[in-house]
Design a protein around this motif. Structure first.
Motif, PDB file in Angstrom:
ATOM      1  N   ARG A 194       0.821  -1.208   0.000  1.00  0.00           N
ATOM      2  CA  ARG A 194       0.000   0.000   0.000  1.00  0.00           C
ATOM      3  C   ARG A 194       0.853   1.254   0.000  1.00  0.00           C
ATOM      4  O   ARG A 194       0.420   2.314  -0.394  1.00  0.00           O
ATOM      5  N   ASP A 195       2.072   1.126   0.511  1.00  0.00           N
ATOM      6  CA  ASP A 195       2.928   2.298   0.642  1.00  0.00           C
ATOM      7  C   ASP A 195       3.972   2.285  -0.468  1.00  0.00           C
ATOM      8  O   ASP A 195       4.834   1.417  -0.495  1.00  0.00           O
ATOM      9  N   ASP A 236      -5.112  -2.186  -8.374  1.00  0.00           N
ATOM     10  CA  ASP A 236      -5.060  -1.720  -6.984  1.00  0.00           C
ATOM     11  C   ASP A 236      -3.756  -0.985  -6.710  1.00  0.00           C
ATOM     12  O   ASP A 236      -3.751   0.126  -6.168  1.00  0.00           O
ATOM     13  N   SER A 239      -3.407   2.299  -8.839  1.00  0.00           N
ATOM     14  CA  SER A 239      -4.112   3.466  -8.293  1.00  0.00           C
ATOM     15  C   SER A 239      -3.309   4.097  -7.173  1.00  0.00           C
ATOM     16  O   SER A 239      -3.194   5.328  -7.088  1.00  0.00           O
ATOM     17  N   GLY A 240      -2.757   3.258  -6.297  1.00  0.00           N
ATOM     18  CA  GLY A 240      -1.965   3.759  -5.183  1.00  0.00           C
ATOM     19  C   GLY A 240      -0.743   4.513  -5.686  1.00  0.00           C
ATOM     20  O   GLY A 240      -0.424   5.601  -5.199  1.00  0.00           O
ATOM     21  N   SER A 246      -1.790   7.971  -7.318  1.00  0.00           N
ATOM     22  CA  SER A 246      -2.201   9.040  -6.404  1.00  0.00           C
ATOM     23  C   SER A 246      -1.062   9.436  -5.474  1.00  0.00           C
ATOM     24  O   SER A 246      -0.895  10.615  -5.160  1.00  0.00           O
ATOM     25  N   GLN A 247      -0.245   8.477  -5.045  1.00  0.00           N
ATOM     26  CA  GLN A 247       0.861   8.836  -4.148  1.00  0.00           C
ATOM     27  C   GLN A 247       1.953   9.616  -4.880  1.00  0.00           C
ATOM     28  O   GLN A 247       2.622  10.467  -4.291  1.00  0.00           O
ATOM     29  N   ARG A 303       1.557  11.863  -7.219  1.00  0.00           N
ATOM     30  CA  ARG A 303       1.173  13.277  -7.289  1.00  0.00           C
ATOM     31  C   ARG A 303       1.221  13.913  -5.906  1.00  0.00           C
ATOM     32  O   ARG A 303       1.545  15.087  -5.753  1.00  0.00           O
ATOM     33  N   ALA A 334     -11.687   1.583 -12.756  1.00  0.00           N
ATOM     34  CA  ALA A 334     -11.375   1.611 -11.322  1.00  0.00           C
ATOM     35  C   ALA A 334     -10.172   2.516 -11.063  1.00  0.00           C
ATOM     36  O   ALA A 334     -10.099   3.179 -10.035  1.00  0.00           O
ATOM     37  N   ASN A 378     -10.470   5.465  -8.468  1.00  0.00           N
ATOM     38  CA  ASN A 378      -9.673   5.424  -7.254  1.00  0.00           C
ATOM     39  C   ASN A 378      -8.647   6.547  -7.155  1.00  0.00           C
ATOM     40  O   ASN A 378      -8.425   7.092  -6.087  1.00  0.00           O
ATOM     41  N   GLY A 438      -8.721   9.342  -8.970  1.00  0.00           N
ATOM     42  CA  GLY A 438      -9.385  10.633  -9.150  1.00  0.00           C
ATOM     43  C   GLY A 438      -8.573  11.573 -10.018  1.00  0.00           C
ATOM     44  O   GLY A 438      -8.060  11.205 -11.073  1.00  0.00           O
TER      45      GLY A 438
END
Lengths: 296, 383
Positions: B213-214, B237, B240-241, B244-245, B247, B267, B271, B273
């Protein structure tokens, strides 16, 4: 240099979430000498319930945060009533409590799966306006500041509560000696239930912060942090609250630095657990093993 | 004697009529009824976003086929099962489909890493498999019963890299990929080869694992190297992480993120955005394609499910139509060998993916497109 600084900051934030999660573990362990393995499931539900409140009930994030934390606290009361109270008088209460907490973990996780589905979900993009601050090349987001503020506030609050409040003192008395506390007229069962309330509320808070920070929540997200939480409290010293925070930070930093140095996440857990192993060889009682909850 | 003669007298025309009736009945009896098609899709686990789209696309195709067949033709009896995004569960489902349900053909599984474990079982049992989303190298090489509708990364990726270099003139990139998954690893290999061919320097290779996740440690390293673009081979999954991370860590939007096939899902946009804007990904299909079959599909899909289809739905839809065409021309719902041979013979079939043929290596032959996320949807780059 700035890269290293940025990595240290990254580690600090994830470490403080680990610490907050581990404090819930350690609180119950300090009072009851029982590991509550359903703690990770409560962590998951905390995040998912907050998301539900934001998405379906249309609440802003802070009220949702508070309600979800309250919900997790109440869930902790239920957990205590269902999984621990009936076993308290048994001779093997430590072991049977551990097993029944695993059962509760499975039940709660399955409930989350049934209610929220198996898909990875996220807080909507506009849940929280995220500002980005540049300090030279180092970047800190408002979300990270909130996380540290929330964790700091909860930790200072908890320590002061245990030190000064009447109920806090009673918790320490029960942790010190349950029988003596009972003889002195302390409502031991009530205190234990209250400990579960606080512990689970903190676990839920950690879940929400985790969900906000990583933008990825699923019914099995507790599993990724469960083992780390245990390692953190062993590292910090079983039952020690400052130890749990310190252990969490150490764990977060070692993870981030390992990934940064090797350019790969494969060795992340291996290094973190090797550090744990080495510290246990040097200090068998953990970093702050002496400063138990009873002396908080 | 008289009796016997009379019997013979009546019986001859009767026999002829009966024989004629039987003759007309026999092929219908052997070919009527239903054909069982087994779908192995990831409905739970890390790839649930793809599995759901695939099931919707497949079911739409099945409904259309079953509604339009006459009384004498075959209907499809679809059997869906979940591989939980893991090879272990995929093997269980394959064994069930092959031995218990006795399906004529298997469509799936969703992930390449699952396919590598499951497809040899079908190959050995002689059951044709039609992959609708596997893009890794070495899938159709498993054997002559394995086919695929999806374009392999080895075809899509070079096209994407070439187009991006021409448009943005990128010279150095950082690469992030999952090194514990057959698909993301194969995507990385394809990118590495294509980047080399286009003289683009790789300044850093970072890896992660499924379920991470990180990504801030990797992205912080990448940021320090100031690449012109970031190439990512990941499932949705993790993708997406990462987007977004990246940016959020202050990597500017002019540093484009170029993704592999795993990015081809709404998705990602939902996710990540705002952060997903400007993400570039190669595909074998785009929702805005003006092919009339495709427009009809997009319309029917949107009407039925309330959302526009993605590439995975389109490939599943096309896969069902292709499998049905093979069963029809094989003339049997039970002879798996005949279905395989008919599948191998498909040429220039009109599908939502365009004119479709299988190559001699049983891979898809259609041309890839380059897409960019603009205003919250995938839009194709014009030539």
């Amino acid at each position: 240099m700035t890269m290293l600084l940025q990595q240290l900051i990254n580690g600090l934030f994830i470490g403080s979430v680990y610490g907050l999660f581990a404090v819930g573990y350690t609180l119950v362990f300090g009072v009851l000498d029982i590991l509550n393995l359903a703690h990770a499931a409560i962590f998951t539900l905390g995040g998912l319930v907050a998301l539900w409140l934001v998405e379906c009930a249309g609440l802003a994030i802070w009220p949702a945060f508070a309600l979800s934390v309250l919900f997790c606290g109440l869930l902790g009361l239920l957990l205590n009533r269902v999984a621990f109270v009936p076993l308290r008088r048994r001779a093997d209460t430590y072991f049977s409590g551990l097993i029944s907490s695993i059962a509760m973990a499975i039940i709660l996780e399955s409930a989350a799966l049934g209610i929220f589905g198996a898909r990875t979900v996220r807080f909507p993009a506009n849940t929280m306006a995220i500002h980005i601050w540049h300090f030279g090349d180092v970047i800190i987001t408002s979300l990270q500041i909130y996380i540290v503020l929330v964790v700091g506030f909860l930790m200072v609050g908890l320590t002061q509560f245990l030190k000064r409040a009447r109920v806090g003192k009673a918790i320490r008395a029960v942790a010190e000696n349950e029988r003596a506390a009972r003889l002195l007229g302390i409502n031991v069962d009530g205190i234990i239930a209250f400990t579960f309330f606080i512990s689970s509320a903190l676990g839920g808070a950690a879940g929400i912060l985790f969900g906000l920070y990583f933008d990825a929540m699923s019914p099995d997200m507790g599993r990724s942090i469960e083992l780390k939480g245990l390692a953190v409290i062993v590292l910090g010293g079983m039952g020690s609250i400052p130890g749990a925070i310190l252990g969490g930070l150490a764990f977060g930093l070692s993870e981030v630095l390992t990934v940064a140095l090797t350019g790969s996440s494969n060795l992340r857990d291996a290094v973190a657990f090797t550090v744990l192993f080495a510290i246990l060889l040097l200090r068998p009682s953990g970093l702050l093993g002496r400063a138990r909850i009873r002396e908080a | 004697m008289r009796k016997a003669k009379g019997w013979q007298g009546i019986s001859l025309p009767a026999f002829i009529i009966l024989a004629l009736m039987l003759a007309s009945l026999i092929p219908a009896a052997a070919f009527g009824g239903e054909v069982k098609i087994g779908f192995v899709l990831s409905m739970t686990g890390g790839s649930a976003a793809y599995g759901e789209a695939q099931k919707n696309g497949a079911q739409l195709a099945v409904d259309e086929i079953n509604a339009n067949v006459g009384v004498d033709a075959v209907k499809i009896q679809p059997i869906y099962d979940d591989d939980a995004s893991t090879p272990q569960q995929g093997i269980n489902v394959f064994n069930k489909f092959i031995n218990a349900d006795k399906v004529a053909i298997i469509i799936g599984p969703t992930l390449s890493s699952t396919a590598k474990a499951t497809d040899p079982i079908a190959q050995q049992a002689g059951v044709p498999v039609l992959a609708i989303s596997n893009t890794a190298k070495g899938i159709t090489e498993i054997g002559d019963f394995i086919f695929r509708v999806s374009l392999p990364e080895a075809v899509v990726v070079p096209n994407t890299v070439r187009a991006v270099r021409e448009r943005f003139g990128i010279k150095k990139v950082a690469v992030l990929y999952g090194n514990d998954d057959a698909f993301t690893k194969a995507g990385f290999d394809a990118f590495k080869k294509a980047l080399g061919e286009n003289d683009i320097e790789i300044v850093s290779e970072q890896t992660f694992a499924k379920g991470d996740r990180d990504f801030s440690p990797q992205l912080t390293q990448v940021r320090g190297l100031n690449p012109d673009a970031i190439v990512v081979s990941a499932l949705v999954d993790e993708a997406s992480g990462i987007v977004s991370q990246a940016r959020r860590l202050g990597i500017p939007a002019k540093v484009r993120i170029i993704g592999g096939n795993g990015f081809n899902s709404p998705a990602l946009i939902k996710n990540a955005g705002e952060a997903a804007e400007g993400v570039i990904v190669g595909a074998s299909w785009n929702v805005t394609s003006t092919n009339p079959l495709n427009q009809q599909f997009v319309f029917a899909f949107t009407k039925k499910y309330g959302t526009a289809p993605d590439q995975f739905a389109a490939q599943a839809y096309a896969g069902v139509k292709i499998a049905y065409e093979a069963v029809r021309s094989a003339g049997s719902t039970l002879d798996r060998r005949a279905v395989r041979d008919a599948l191998a013979g498909i040429r220039d079939m009109d599908t939502v993916l365009g004119k479709f043929s299988f190559t001699a290596g049983r891979d898809a032959e259609s041309s890839p497109v380059v897409q960019e996320v603009t205003a919250g949807r995938f839009t194709a780059w014009g030539e």
